[in-house]
Design a protein around this motif. Sequence first.
Motif, PDB file in Angstrom:
ATOM      1  N   ASP A  25      17.080  16.511  -0.231  1.00 42.01           N
ATOM      2  CA  ASP A  25      16.687  15.332   0.621  1.00 42.01           C
ATOM      3  C   ASP A  25      15.763  15.310   1.699  1.00 42.01           C
ATOM      4  N   ILE A  26      16.164  16.469   2.693  1.00 39.69           N
ATOM      5  CA  ILE A  26      15.130  16.718   3.526  1.00 39.69           C
ATOM      6  C   ILE A  26      13.486  17.017   3.316  1.00 39.69           C
ATOM      7  N   GLY A  31       8.972  16.594   3.785  1.00 46.54           N
ATOM      8  CA  GLY A  31       7.977  17.552   3.212  1.00 46.54           C
ATOM      9  C   GLY A  31       8.347  18.791   3.685  1.00 46.54           C
ATOM     10  N   LYS A  32       9.417  19.183   4.454  1.00 48.54           N
ATOM     11  CA  LYS A  32       9.668  20.295   4.962  1.00 48.54           C
ATOM     12  C   LYS A  32      11.108  20.858   4.278  1.00 48.54           C
ATOM     13  N   ARG A  33      11.252  22.128   4.159  1.00 53.64           N
ATOM     14  CA  ARG A  33      12.424  22.558   4.015  1.00 53.64           C
ATOM     15  C   ARG A  33      12.942  23.748   4.811  1.00 53.64           C
ATOM     16  N   TYR A  44      16.430  14.419  11.053  1.00 57.76           N
ATOM     17  CA  TYR A  44      14.936  13.706  10.490  1.00 57.76           C
ATOM     18  C   TYR A  44      15.380  12.138  10.023  1.00 57.76           C
ATOM     19  N   VAL A  45      14.349  11.526  10.010  1.00 61.35           N
ATOM     20  CA  VAL A  45      14.346  10.161   9.434  1.00 61.35           C
ATOM     21  C   VAL A  45      14.402   9.746   8.341  1.00 61.35           C
ATOM     22  N   ILE A  56      19.129  11.108  10.553  1.00 60.71           N
ATOM     23  CA  ILE A  56      20.277  12.199  10.016  1.00 60.71           C
ATOM     24  C   ILE A  56      20.331  13.433  10.785  1.00 60.71           C
ATOM     25  N   LYS A  57      21.344  13.757  11.587  1.00 60.27           N
ATOM     26  CA  LYS A  57      21.369  14.914  12.525  1.00 60.27           C
ATOM     27  C   LYS A  57      22.675  15.778  11.937  1.00 60.27           C
TER      28      LYS A  57
END
Length: 139
Positions: A25-26, A31-33, A44-45, A56-57
Motif C-alpha cells: 500500500d505504501i 512509489g517508495k518501499r 504517508y498520505v 496513515i502513521k
Amino acid sequence: MQMIKTIDVPREFIFEKIIESGLYDIEKQTGKRPKVMNLKGFSYVKTFRKNQKGTIKFDEVAGPSVYAFTTSTQRNTFHTRWEFHKIDDRTTDVVITEEQLSNGFFQKLNDLLVNFVLGRFKKRQIIAMIDTIQKAYHG
C-alpha cells in the motif's frame, strides 16, 4: 471494536503477510518501499475512494507480535492494532482492536449509525482476510 481469532498459522507467517500488505500500500501510494525496521513513526498520505485523503502513521511495528497504525482523515481518527500471540509453533491468536474518534457531534452521530449498520460487514471482511492468509499457509 475488538476481535480475537485463533488460527492454525505461525505468527511469523501472518505477521509477514500483514506487513507485506502494508508495504504494498505504501509503495502504491508513494512509489517508495521503506524497510520494516523503519516503519515505526513513518507516515504517508493515502487516497481513498471519492478523492478522500487521510494520513496513515505507524505507531508500533514489533515483529512478529505487533502491528499498529493510526489513520487520520478530516472526519475521523482510527487507531488500529494487530497483536499476534503465539499459542504454539503452529497456532496464533490474532487480536485486532480498532478505536474510532469522530470530529464533531454530527459526525459522531453519523458514525454510530454507520457502525451499527456496517459493523458486522467490516468484521466479516477482516475474518475473510485472516482466513485467506490461513489458506495461503496451508497451500
